[in-house]
Design an enzyme around this catalytic site. Structure first.
Site, PDB file in Angstrom:
ATOM      1  N   ARG A 106     -18.619  12.135 -33.784  1.00 55.36           N
ATOM      2  CA  ARG A 106     -19.950  12.144 -34.389  1.00 55.36           C
ATOM      3  C   ARG A 106     -21.032  11.876 -33.335  1.00 55.36           C
ATOM      4  O   ARG A 106     -22.062  12.553 -33.301  1.00 55.36           O
ATOM      5  CB  ARG A 106     -20.016  11.100 -35.509  1.00 55.36           C
ATOM      6  CG  ARG A 106     -19.180  11.485 -36.714  1.00 55.36           C
ATOM      7  CD  ARG A 106     -19.000  10.372 -37.711  1.00 55.36           C
ATOM      8  NE  ARG A 106     -20.238   9.904 -38.301  1.00 55.36           N
ATOM      9  CZ  ARG A 106     -20.920  10.533 -39.255  1.00 55.36           C
ATOM     10  NH1 ARG A 106     -20.482  11.698 -39.718  1.00 55.36           N
ATOM     11  NH2 ARG A 106     -22.028  10.019 -39.759  1.00 55.36           N
ATOM     12  N   HIS A 157     -26.476  10.774 -42.680  1.00 53.73           N
ATOM     13  CA  HIS A 157     -27.255   9.548 -42.544  1.00 53.73           C
ATOM     14  C   HIS A 157     -28.421   9.596 -43.528  1.00 53.73           C
ATOM     15  O   HIS A 157     -28.763  10.662 -44.054  1.00 53.73           O
ATOM     16  CB  HIS A 157     -27.779   9.396 -41.120  1.00 53.73           C
ATOM     17  CG  HIS A 157     -26.709   9.055 -40.140  1.00 53.73           C
ATOM     18  ND1 HIS A 157     -26.870   9.178 -38.775  1.00 53.73           N
ATOM     19  CD2 HIS A 157     -25.440   8.582 -40.316  1.00 53.73           C
ATOM     20  CE1 HIS A 157     -25.759   8.793 -38.169  1.00 53.73           C
ATOM     21  NE2 HIS A 157     -24.882   8.436 -39.076  1.00 53.73           N
ATOM     22  N   HIS A 175     -13.929   8.534 -34.452  1.00 59.19           N
ATOM     23  CA  HIS A 175     -15.318   8.402 -34.897  1.00 59.19           C
ATOM     24  C   HIS A 175     -16.282   8.901 -33.822  1.00 59.19           C
ATOM     25  O   HIS A 175     -17.429   9.265 -34.108  1.00 59.19           O
ATOM     26  CB  HIS A 175     -15.605   6.938 -35.237  1.00 59.19           C
ATOM     27  CG  HIS A 175     -16.764   6.748 -36.162  1.00 59.19           C
ATOM     28  ND1 HIS A 175     -18.076   6.817 -35.745  1.00 59.19           N
ATOM     29  CD2 HIS A 175     -16.811   6.505 -37.493  1.00 59.19           C
ATOM     30  CE1 HIS A 175     -18.880   6.603 -36.779  1.00 59.19           C
ATOM     31  NE2 HIS A 175     -18.135   6.424 -37.851  1.00 59.19           N
ATOM     32  N   TYR A 215     -33.700  13.407 -48.816  1.00 54.42           N
ATOM     33  CA  TYR A 215     -33.352  14.812 -48.937  1.00 54.42           C
ATOM     34  C   TYR A 215     -32.112  14.954 -49.807  1.00 54.42           C
ATOM     35  O   TYR A 215     -31.220  14.112 -49.783  1.00 54.42           O
ATOM     36  CB  TYR A 215     -33.036  15.399 -47.552  1.00 54.42           C
ATOM     37  CG  TYR A 215     -34.250  15.656 -46.695  1.00 54.42           C
ATOM     38  CD1 TYR A 215     -35.302  16.435 -47.162  1.00 54.42           C
ATOM     39  CD2 TYR A 215     -34.332  15.137 -45.413  1.00 54.42           C
ATOM     40  CE1 TYR A 215     -36.405  16.689 -46.360  1.00 54.42           C
ATOM     41  CE2 TYR A 215     -35.425  15.384 -44.601  1.00 54.42           C
ATOM     42  CZ  TYR A 215     -36.470  16.162 -45.085  1.00 54.42           C
ATOM     43  OH  TYR A 215     -37.552  16.409 -44.300  1.00 54.42           O
ATOM     44  N   LYS A 242     -19.974   7.214 -47.497  1.00 51.68           N
ATOM     45  CA  LYS A 242     -20.452   5.865 -47.192  1.00 51.68           C
ATOM     46  C   LYS A 242     -21.757   5.562 -47.902  1.00 51.68           C
ATOM     47  O   LYS A 242     -21.960   4.453 -48.399  1.00 51.68           O
ATOM     48  CB  LYS A 242     -20.633   5.725 -45.678  1.00 51.68           C
ATOM     49  CG  LYS A 242     -21.102   4.341 -45.236  1.00 51.68           C
ATOM     50  CD  LYS A 242     -21.210   4.276 -43.727  1.00 51.68           C
ATOM     51  CE  LYS A 242     -21.677   2.893 -43.275  1.00 51.68           C
ATOM     52  NZ  LYS A 242     -21.786   2.834 -41.797  1.00 51.68           N
ATOM     53  N   ARG A 255     -17.163  11.776 -40.883  1.00 52.01           N
ATOM     54  CA  ARG A 255     -16.484  10.507 -40.629  1.00 52.01           C
ATOM     55  C   ARG A 255     -14.976  10.714 -40.748  1.00 52.01           C
ATOM     56  O   ARG A 255     -14.507  11.508 -41.575  1.00 52.01           O
ATOM     57  CB  ARG A 255     -16.951   9.431 -41.613  1.00 52.01           C
ATOM     58  CG  ARG A 255     -18.423   9.071 -41.462  1.00 52.01           C
ATOM     59  CD  ARG A 255     -18.852   8.004 -42.456  1.00 52.01           C
ATOM     60  NE  ARG A 255     -20.259   7.667 -42.288  1.00 52.01           N
ATOM     61  CZ  ARG A 255     -21.270   8.278 -42.898  1.00 52.01           C
ATOM     62  NH1 ARG A 255     -21.008   9.279 -43.731  1.00 52.01           N
ATOM     63  NH2 ARG A 255     -22.518   7.906 -42.685  1.00 52.01           N
TER      64      ARG A 255
END
Length: 411
Positions: A340, A364, A337, A374, A274, A247
């Site tokens: 990504r 994510h 951005h 994970y 985030k 990001r």
């Protein structure tokens, strides 16, 4: 014989002329009201009354702030309470305690308490606090949180909506809802009226981060970055945006202390992410080379990409976008951005990497087959290979190699 306390005797002239003496003086008016003049010259209104066989006194006000007429009105109000069986002194204490409780449980007090518990990245914290100070506190900040209603929150949102800040209005109301839930959890409110506002504010236009997903066009962007003649650190940030697809805020706030060039790893702490989870970014050979070239320029400071005005602050949040515009890529074609989305699309659709590897590298929320998230090192070996493969692919695109149609088998 002392004067009767029931017959009005005082006048404004008499009060003004009253002089202090060696001892406190009492100038009676009537109905238990009197003015006490202290040896220092202060003049205090008091009311003498009896309840349950006990004589008590109630402070009415200080002269001249409280004049004779006001003092009589306050005495009469207190006499009505007494006639109803209410002790005026105890009633005042209860009102004061209630007022203190209301102030302690105001929306602003609770909001600041809640904000203090959040672990946001600095720039987002500043943004939220500015919203609250400018758009919320002036209107409902002093209100007891338990008394707030849905229309009051709606008016907050409407004011922002009317000036065109529709997306910000939604975020502010979302924050207010979180604060109200905190108030409920801490026993200072019973319900969340913000929940009643669903659909009351116009929905913001859906915002997409423009991104290049055509490999041939991406090659042109990479060549433009290679020929960028602006600031050296900005060019490095552009290259790393393409290589690492983190990001923009994570890249701008990168610190040298987080980067291990020998291990080829960048460990981003949870507080900067985030999703509030630490993130590990494997560094391809090309990224390590860029950082080693940059280190002599900025390595003595905190930030990999320091701001132009002060090395103690990170690069401006508009620096990369401004560089893209300078190179001729408009807001409708590519954004900071957007790198990504570029990587996500091409890694999947062109290069055929497993979607869970890609999503994990994008930081994510990814869960294993048992529903567990994970950890930061999950599939690290595979992700290292993917990141190096992606960097090599970008090098080939930059020189115009025939790799557009290439698609590997899924790992």
């Amino acid at each position: 014989m002392p004067p009767s306390e029931d017959a009005p005797m005082l006048t404004d002239t008499a009060i003004r002329k009253a002089k202090p003496a060696d001892k406190p003086q009492r100038l009676f008016d009537g109905g238990g009201l009197y003015l006490e003049v202290s040896p220092a010259g202060g003049k205090l209104w008091r009311w003498k009354y009896r309840i349950n066989g006990k004589e008590k006194r109630l402070a009415i006000g200080i002269y001249p702030d409280t004049g004779l007429a006001d003092a009589r009105d306050k005495r009469d109000a207190a006499r009505k309470l007494l006639a109803a069986g209410i002790d005026p002194g105890e009633h005042r204490k209860a009102e004061k305690a209630a007022g203190e409780e209301r102030a302690a449980n105001s929306f602003e007090v609770i909001a600041r308490e809640w904000l203090g518990k959040q672990t946001w990245v600095e720039h987002y914290r500043v943004k939220v606090e500015a919203w609250m100070v400018n758009d919320v506190y002036p209107y409902i900040g002093a209100r007891p949180v338990a008394e707030l209603s849905a229309p009051e929150f709606l008016r907050v949102g409407r004011r922002m909506e009317e000036r065109g800040a529709i997306e910000s209005a939604h975020r502010v109301l979302q924050t207010c809802g979180q604060i109200m839930r905190y108030a409920i959890a801490t026993g200072r409110a019973d319900r969340n009226p913000v929940a009643d506002l669903k659909g009351a504010i116009a929905s913001p236009a859906e915002r997409h981060h423009a991104a290049i997903t055509d490999p041939a066009v991406l090659g042109g962007l990479l060549r433009a970055i290679e020929g960028y003649t602006g600031d050296v650190t900005t060019r490095a940030a552009l290259n790393l945006s393409a290589l690492l697809f983190v990001r923009p805020g994570e890249l701008r706030h990168a610190e040298w202390a987080e980067i291990d060039l020998d291990a080829a790893e960048w460990n981003i702490p949870a507080g900067k992410m985030k999703m509030r989870q630490p993130h590990l970014v494997p560094l391809c050979k090309q990224a390590v080379a860029i950082l080693r070239e940059l280190q002599p320029l900025t390595g003595r400071g905190q930030y990999v990409f320091p701001g132009g005005r002060s090395p103690r602050r990170p690069m401006s949040n508009n620096a990369i976008n401004a560089a893209l515009r300078r190179m001729g890529f408009g807001t409708d074609s590519m954004t900071a951005h957007g790198f990504r989305a570029t990587a996500r699309t091409i890694l999947d659709e062109v290069l055929g990497y497993r979607p869970d590897f890609i999503e994990h590298q994008l930081a994510h929320a990814v869960k294993d087959p048992n529903g567990r998230a994970y950890n930061r090192t999950a599939h690290l070996a595979e992700r290292r290979k993917m990141m190096q493969g992606w960097a090599d692919y970008l090098d080939a695109l930059r020189v115009g190699g025939d790799v557009v149609a290439f698609k590997r088998k899924r790992a």
